[in-house]
Scaffold this motif. Structure first.
Motif, PDB file in Angstrom:
ATOM      1  N   ILE A  33     -13.139  -8.386 -15.182  1.00 41.48           N
ATOM      2  CA  ILE A  33     -13.729  -8.474 -13.844  1.00 41.48           C
ATOM      3  C   ILE A  33     -13.453  -7.200 -13.040  1.00 41.48           C
ATOM      4  O   ILE A  33     -14.359  -6.614 -12.455  1.00 41.48           O
ATOM      5  CB  ILE A  33     -13.205  -9.717 -13.095  1.00 41.48           C
ATOM      6  CG1 ILE A  33     -13.643 -10.983 -13.840  1.00 41.48           C
ATOM      7  CG2 ILE A  33     -13.703  -9.721 -11.645  1.00 41.48           C
ATOM      8  CD1 ILE A  33     -13.011 -12.262 -13.331  1.00 41.48           C
ATOM      9  N   LEU A  34     -12.193  -6.761 -13.009  1.00 42.23           N
ATOM     10  CA  LEU A  34     -11.860  -5.563 -12.224  1.00 42.23           C
ATOM     11  C   LEU A  34     -12.218  -4.284 -12.953  1.00 42.23           C
ATOM     12  O   LEU A  34     -12.477  -3.263 -12.323  1.00 42.23           O
ATOM     13  CB  LEU A  34     -10.376  -5.564 -11.842  1.00 42.23           C
ATOM     14  CG  LEU A  34      -9.917  -6.678 -10.914  1.00 42.23           C
ATOM     15  CD1 LEU A  34      -8.489  -6.448 -10.478  1.00 42.23           C
ATOM     16  CD2 LEU A  34     -10.824  -6.840  -9.708  1.00 42.23           C
ATOM     17  N   GLY A  35     -12.200  -4.298 -14.274  1.00 44.62           N
ATOM     18  CA  GLY A  35     -12.681  -3.157 -15.035  1.00 44.62           C
ATOM     19  C   GLY A  35     -11.660  -2.100 -15.372  1.00 44.62           C
ATOM     20  O   GLY A  35     -10.975  -2.191 -16.371  1.00 44.62           O
ATOM     21  N   ASN A  36     -11.509  -1.102 -14.532  1.00 45.17           N
ATOM     22  CA  ASN A  36     -10.779   0.118 -14.873  1.00 45.17           C
ATOM     23  C   ASN A  36      -9.284   0.016 -14.568  1.00 45.17           C
ATOM     24  O   ASN A  36      -8.826   0.466 -13.524  1.00 45.17           O
ATOM     25  CB  ASN A  36     -11.407   1.295 -14.118  1.00 45.17           C
ATOM     26  CG  ASN A  36     -10.796   2.625 -14.488  1.00 45.17           C
ATOM     27  OD1 ASN A  36     -10.079   2.754 -15.467  1.00 45.17           O
ATOM     28  ND2 ASN A  36     -11.086   3.630 -13.686  1.00 45.17           N
ATOM     29  N   LEU A  37      -8.529  -0.538 -15.514  1.00 43.41           N
ATOM     30  CA  LEU A  37      -7.069  -0.571 -15.388  1.00 43.41           C
ATOM     31  C   LEU A  37      -6.543   0.807 -15.765  1.00 43.41           C
ATOM     32  O   LEU A  37      -6.633   1.230 -16.918  1.00 43.41           O
ATOM     33  CB  LEU A  37      -6.460  -1.642 -16.287  1.00 43.41           C
ATOM     34  CG  LEU A  37      -4.933  -1.697 -16.331  1.00 43.41           C
ATOM     35  CD1 LEU A  37      -4.340  -1.990 -14.957  1.00 43.41           C
ATOM     36  CD2 LEU A  37      -4.471  -2.733 -17.351  1.00 43.41           C
ATOM     37  N   ILE A  38      -6.001   1.512 -14.792  1.00 44.02           N
ATOM     38  CA  ILE A  38      -5.466   2.856 -15.027  1.00 44.02           C
ATOM     39  C   ILE A  38      -4.067   2.766 -15.621  1.00 44.02           C
ATOM     40  O   ILE A  38      -3.709   3.536 -16.503  1.00 44.02           O
ATOM     41  CB  ILE A  38      -5.460   3.675 -13.721  1.00 44.02           C
ATOM     42  CG1 ILE A  38      -6.903   3.905 -13.261  1.00 44.02           C
ATOM     43  CG2 ILE A  38      -4.718   4.993 -13.888  1.00 44.02           C
ATOM     44  CD1 ILE A  38      -7.024   4.500 -11.888  1.00 44.02           C
TER      45      ILE A  38
END
Length: 104
Positions: A33-38
């Motif tokens: 859902i949030l996508g871009n986990l850095i």
């Protein structure tokens, strides 16, 4: 691009349990859902029992849309009671990269 920095202080003696439950159950819900986990980190110095995670978004509007979708997720709402008892404090910041930042 913006980066959301979320910092949690976890109750003493529950850091490992929090991380285990989040990795096994929560990550599979939140990441699509949030996508871009850095990155997802624990602290070694400073804040005791700290967890810091960084999420990248195209814009504030992108963040708002994704966070609303997460809040509406039945899976996420069902998961939250598994970890919220461990969280003593939460802090959130929005970071905006400079023109010379490697992350932009």
């Amino acid at each position: 691009m913006i980066v959301e920095e979320r910092c949690y202080t976890i109750a003493p003696a529950h850091l490992r349990e929090f991380l285990t439950v989040f990795e096994r159950e929560g990550l599979g819900i939140i990441r699509p859902i949030l996508g871009n986990l850095i990155g997802y980190f624990t602290t070694e110095v400073g804040m005791i029992n700290g967890v810091v995670h960084l999420w990248g978004y195209e814009s504030m509007a992108d963040r708002e849309t994704r966070r609303a979708a997460l809040a509406a997720s039945e899976d996420w709402r069902g998961f939250l009671p598994r970890v919220t008892p461990f969280i003593q404090a939460m802090e959130n910041r929005i970071l905006v990269p400079t023109a010379f930042s490697p992350l932009r």
